[in-house]
Design a protein around this motif. Structure first.
Motif, short mmCIF file in Angstrom:
data_model
loop_
_atom_site.label_atom_id
_atom_site.label_comp_id
_atom_site.label_asym_id
_atom_site.label_seq_id
_atom_site.Cartn_x
_atom_site.Cartn_y
_atom_site.Cartn_z
N HIS A 228 59.27 -34.88 149.50
CA HIS A 228 60.15 -34.36 148.47
C HIS A 228 61.43 -35.21 148.43
O HIS A 228 62.00 -35.52 149.47
CB HIS A 228 60.50 -32.91 148.77
CG HIS A 228 61.06 -32.18 147.60
ND1 HIS A 228 62.37 -32.33 147.19
CD2 HIS A 228 60.49 -31.32 146.73
CE1 HIS A 228 62.58 -31.58 146.12
NE2 HIS A 228 61.45 -30.96 145.82
N PRO A 229 61.88 -35.59 147.24
CA PRO A 229 63.08 -36.42 147.16
C PRO A 229 64.30 -35.80 147.85
O PRO A 229 65.12 -36.52 148.42
CB PRO A 229 63.33 -36.55 145.65
CG PRO A 229 61.98 -36.36 145.03
CD PRO A 229 61.26 -35.39 145.91
N CYS A 264 62.59 -28.01 137.74
CA CYS A 264 62.81 -28.19 139.16
C CYS A 264 64.30 -28.03 139.45
O CYS A 264 65.12 -28.71 138.84
CB CYS A 264 62.36 -29.59 139.58
SG CYS A 264 62.89 -29.99 141.27
N HIS A 267 66.41 -31.19 139.83
CA HIS A 267 66.37 -32.30 138.88
C HIS A 267 67.72 -32.91 138.51
O HIS A 267 67.80 -34.13 138.36
CB HIS A 267 65.51 -31.97 137.63
CG HIS A 267 66.24 -31.28 136.53
ND1 HIS A 267 66.17 -29.93 136.32
CD2 HIS A 267 67.06 -31.76 135.57
CE1 HIS A 267 66.92 -29.61 135.29
NE2 HIS A 267 67.48 -30.69 134.82
N CYS A 270 68.27 -35.41 141.28
CA CYS A 270 67.12 -36.14 141.81
C CYS A 270 67.01 -37.56 141.25
O CYS A 270 66.96 -37.74 140.04
CB CYS A 270 65.84 -35.37 141.50
SG CYS A 270 64.39 -36.22 142.15
N SER A 272 64.49 -39.42 141.34
CA SER A 272 63.14 -39.70 140.82
C SER A 272 62.73 -38.80 139.66
O SER A 272 61.56 -38.78 139.28
CB SER A 272 62.09 -39.52 141.93
OG SER A 272 62.58 -39.93 143.17
N ALA A 273 63.66 -38.03 139.12
CA ALA A 273 63.30 -37.07 138.07
C ALA A 273 62.62 -37.77 136.90
O ALA A 273 62.99 -38.88 136.52
CB ALA A 273 64.54 -36.32 137.60
N CYS A 277 60.31 -32.62 134.78
CA CYS A 277 61.18 -32.03 135.79
C CYS A 277 62.22 -31.06 135.24
O CYS A 277 62.57 -30.09 135.90
CB CYS A 277 61.87 -33.11 136.60
SG CYS A 277 60.69 -34.16 137.46
N PRO A 282 58.07 -27.02 139.38
CA PRO A 282 56.96 -27.56 140.18
C PRO A 282 56.41 -26.48 141.11
O PRO A 282 57.16 -25.77 141.74
CB PRO A 282 57.59 -28.70 140.96
CG PRO A 282 59.05 -28.38 141.01
CD PRO A 282 59.37 -27.57 139.79
N CYS A 294 56.88 -30.49 144.08
CA CYS A 294 57.51 -31.57 143.34
C CYS A 294 56.47 -32.16 142.40
O CYS A 294 55.31 -32.35 142.79
CB CYS A 294 58.01 -32.64 144.31
SG CYS A 294 58.50 -34.18 143.54
N HIS A 295 56.88 -32.46 141.19
CA HIS A 295 55.94 -33.00 140.20
C HIS A 295 55.37 -34.36 140.59
O HIS A 295 54.38 -34.80 140.03
CB HIS A 295 56.61 -33.09 138.83
CG HIS A 295 56.86 -31.75 138.21
ND1 HIS A 295 55.87 -30.83 138.00
CD2 HIS A 295 58.01 -31.17 137.78
CE1 HIS A 295 56.39 -29.74 137.46
NE2 HIS A 295 57.69 -29.92 137.31
N LEU A 296 56.02 -35.04 141.51
CA LEU A 296 55.49 -36.33 141.96
C LEU A 296 54.17 -36.16 142.72
O LEU A 296 53.43 -37.12 142.90
CB LEU A 296 56.48 -37.02 142.90
CG LEU A 296 57.82 -37.50 142.32
CD1 LEU A 296 58.74 -37.97 143.44
CD2 LEU A 296 57.60 -38.61 141.31
S1 SF4 Z 1 60.01 -32.20 140.62
FE1 SF4 Z 1 61.05 -33.90 139.65
S2 SF4 Z 1 63.22 -33.45 139.84
FE2 SF4 Z 1 62.12 -32.12 141.25
S3 SF4 Z 1 62.17 -33.22 143.15
FE3 SF4 Z 1 60.26 -33.76 142.17
S4 SF4 Z 1 60.72 -35.62 141.01
FE4 SF4 Z 1 62.67 -34.72 141.58
#
Ligand code: SF4
Ligand SMILES: Nc1ncnc2c1ncn2[C@@H]1O[C@H](COP(=O)(O)OP(=O)(O)OP(=O)(O)O)[C@@H](O)[C@H]1O
Ligand SMILES: Nc1ncnc2c1ncn2[C@@H]1O[C@H](COP(=O)(O)OP(=O)(O)O)[C@@H](O)[C@H]1O
Ligand code: SF4
Ligand SMILES: [Mg+2]
Ligand SMILES: [Mg+2]
Lengths: 302, 354
Positions: A228-229, A264, A267, A270, A272-273, A277, A282, A294-296
């Motif tokens: 997770h970021p 999220c 976001h 973040c 990496s958003a 997001c 997520p 996390c959507h990643l």
């Molecule tokens: S869901 Fe999106 S905003 Fe949230 S932590 Fe993951 S990449 Fe970042």
């Protein structure tokens, strides 16, 4: 507002589960909720806390609750050392907890138990005769831990048990907690924010953000490969003795729980958003024994 | 030019027990100066019970020394006039270990900010007071709208602590004595709070005594450090010397006890002797650390080691360094940076002011 929202995890016997997160992320609220010790206006809107041999703690009546607290589920609350009764000797404060649960004990048994309990946390017997103001912060916190574990509970919830202690004592207290736990086969939930401490003590670690559990993984995986970021930034923000640099903090402010961003909750901060997001929440997904929200990581739903 | 605040051979002894009288030397003969011309951050480290809080309370005038003197602008604190004492109480602001103790649970948190603002007449109007309060809250990363109007128990531990930092800043003191200000907050917030403390030094010229057991943050923000063990200073000097290359066996133990954020690294040192770190029982003679010291040798049990000036910016109270001269008068000023003697304004800054 929701201080803790839809958090699910299991705590295994003999396990040390660490729970970290920024201040205000809801760690203490969750610890209290587990014990049903939250104060109004807080309330538990839903969910279950299942305890082996007891069932759902959320469904117990007051009497049932009183019985399991200390005896089965013990809490060492945050700042416990400062909630000791200032006008009562340490030994009497220890006796209080024991007496309500073991009313049949003789005076000698009680005295012996108190002595053993003080020894268990590395304090001299004579500390029993002192008042809280005569003790240093570290000693008081050890007393608080002694009170919390005096009835050999099967689950110990420790909220920042050592955050006011120095590193040497911290290590000793953690080793004490570990030996008590091993003796009892108890599970320990350690709430804290010290990543270094967690790395050294926890078997598994959960990371909370804005009242949600965003990542849960075996401690080694979490540190070597944070997913997770937010976890990643949290690990990077830990200062070390290696280099003197500006203290890194995560940009932006943590959300207040009144105003959690849509999608999220991380976001706005973040790095990496991406598209989904800011609108889609997520969901936790499970992979290789870890859970990430996390959507990643669009894995299987946990 | 008189110094801002001095400790001259300050000791504090607590006595307890009515039948068997016990004496605890919580602070044992400390001599140092906190100067105004060259603001610096001094970390005070040591395990719990080593006397850090007692040292803070002595500086703040909360308790009187048992011997020696705390001197404020050339005058012993005991002898201050009412007016002087008032200035002293504004110029030295505390931030305590447990923020909860500083709150009255029946008042909203606003109370801890508005009361000192009124007491010390910081602003002429109510609007101005409000503006100052908002500014102080902003500086510590709190949103005024979500902080003011709440009761202390409605804030998290970290939020409560930041309100206390804001309170201290509000009064624009000359010295802040912060007793474990970040022990209750997470790493990211800790960074925010410590950065705001560092800004106080750099932008407002406020000196800081930063009491902590966390040598990592001490290293990050402080210029100098003083390590205490059972009331005595065992090592003192610049953080580069003391933390990066500790010489006293106790400082070495502290450094090796730092839990590293890497589960594959060990926690703790080899060859360390267990002992009760918090018992204040000390032999009448000899080094106070002798029962826990892996390096102890003949002279250690017989005599108390003086602070030896082992390096230009470090002194260590350990017989391993007795080839070096003892610190004159056991006064710590000579090992701290920037040197008080070079008082040229804007002169040489300490190593941390990068
Ligand atoms: S869901 Fe999106 S905003 Fe949230 S932590 Fe993951 S990449 Fe970042
Ligand atoms: N009784 C209460 N009434 C209203 N809000 C509350 C109450 N108790 C806690 N909160 C809020 O709930 C949120 C979570 O608080 P909690 O004490 O669980 O945080 P935490 O993660 O333990 O933080 P810390 O690391 O600072 O102890 C915070 O925003 C706090 O202000
Ligand atoms: N008011 C007091 N009465 C008696 N003993 C005290 C008092 N305050 C502190 N002490 C003792 O002095 C020693 C140093 O305590 P303290 O300054 O609080 O240490 P630290 O802040 O480094 O943990 C401890 O042994 C403590 O028990
Ligand atoms: S003086 Fe002796 S006992 Fe004390 S720290 Fe030095 S070597 Fe160890
Ligand atoms: Mg908490
Ligand atoms: Mg203290």
């Amino acid at each position: 507002m929701k201080a803790v929202d839809g958090v699910s995890f299991d705590l295994r016997p003999g396990e040390r589960l660490g729970l970290v997160g920024e201040s205000g992320s809801g760690k203490s609220t969750m610890a209290l909720a587990l014990m049903r010790l939250h104060k109004p206006p807080a309330r538990i809107a839903g969910g279950k806390v299942l305890l082996d041999g007891v069932g759902d703690v959320m469904k117990l009546d007051d009497d049932g609750l009183r019985r399991i607290r200390l005896d089965r589920l013990a809490l060492v609350p945050q700042g416990a050392m400062n909630s000791l009764n200032p006008v009562m000797r340490i030994r009497d404060q220890l006796a209080d907890g024991i007496r309500t649960h073991k009313p049949g004990d003789s005076r000698d048994d009680l005295a012996e138990r108190i002595q053993a309990q003080l020894a268990r946390v590395g304090l001299d017997a004579e500390v029993g005769g002192k008042f809280p103001h005569e003790l240093s912060g570290g000693m008081k916190q050890r007393v608080a831990i002694a009170i919390g574990t005096s009835l050999s509970p099967s689950v110990i919830i420790a909220d920042e048990p050592t955050s006011a202690l120095d590193v040497v004592v911290q290590r000793q207290v953690m080793e004490t907690l570990r030996s008590v736990q091993e003796e009892l086969g108890a599970a320990v939930l350690i709430v804290g924010h010290d990543m270094g401490l967690m790395a050294q003590i926890a078997d598994r670690m959960g990371v909370m953000y804005a009242g949600k559990l965003v990542e849960l993984a075996p401690v080694h995986d979490l540190f070597t490969n944070p997913q997770h970021p937010y976890t990643r930034l949290l690990i990077e923000s830990v200062p070390t003795l290696m280099a003197k640099r500006a203290l890194a903090s995560i940009p932006g402010a943590p959300p207040t729980l009144i105003n959690v961003p849509p999608g999220c909750p991380f976001h706005p901060r973040c790095p990496s958003a991406f598209e989904p997001c800011d609108s889609e929440v997520p969901l936790p997904t499970a992979q290789n024994g870890r859970v990430v929200s996390c959507h990643l990581y669009p894995g299987e739903a946990a | 030019m008189t110094a801002f605040l001095e400790m001259a051979n300050v000791s504090k002894v607590f006595s307890a027990g009515i039948i068997r009288r016990q004496h605890t030397v919580a602070v044992d003969d400390v001599t140092m100066t906190i100067d105004e011309q060259s603001p610096s951050i001094l970390a005070v480290a040591g395990e719990s019970g080593s006397g850090k809080t007692t040292l803070a309370r002595l500086l703040l005038g909360v308790i009187p020394p048992s011997s020696g003197e705390v001197i404020y602008r050339g005058q012993p604190v005991d002898d201050l006039s009412r007016e002087q004492r008032r200035t002293y109480l504004r110029e030295i602001q505390p931030i305590f270990q447990d923020p909860f103790e500083s709150y009255n649970p029946f008042y909203k948190v606003d109370h801890v900010l508005t009361v000192p603002a009124q007491k010390f007449q910081l602003a002429a109007t109510k609007q101005e007071t409000t503006r100052l309060i908002h500014e102080a809250l902003d500086m510590v990363g709190l949103q005024p709208a979500e902080t003011l109007g709440r009761f202390p128990h409605q804030l998290s531990g970290g939020q409560r602590q930041r309100v206390m930092v804001a309170r201290a800043m509000l009064l624009r003191p000359r010295l802040i004595v912060a007793d474990e200000p970040v022990s209750m907050v997470d790493a990211s917030l800790r960074a925010t709070i410590l950065e705001s403390i560092r800004r106080m030094k750099q932008e407002l010229g406020i000196s800081v005594v930063y009491i902590t057991h966390d040598l990592t943050t001490a290293y990050q923000i402080a210029d100098n450090i003083l390590v205490m063990y059972k009331g005595s200073v065992v090592e003192a000097g610049s953080v580069e010397q003391v933390i990066r290359d500790p010489k006293h066996p106790y400082t070495q133990l502290l450094v090796s006890s730092i839990p590293q954020p890497d589960p594959s690294l060990p926690w703790g040192a080899e060859g360390e002797i267990a002992g009760d770190p918090e018992s204040m029982e000390v032999a009448a003679t000899g080094c106070k650390f002798v029962d826990r010291c892996p390096a102890a040798f003949e002279p250690c049990a017989g005599q108390r080691p003086l602070l030896f000036h082992e390096h230009l910016s470090r002194a260590a109270a350990c017989f391993q360094y007795d080839k070096s001269p003892a610190l004159e008068g056991q006064n710590l000023d000579v090992v701290f940076e920037p040197q008080l003697t070079s008082q040229a304004a804007g002169g040489s800054e300490g190593p941390a002011a990068n």
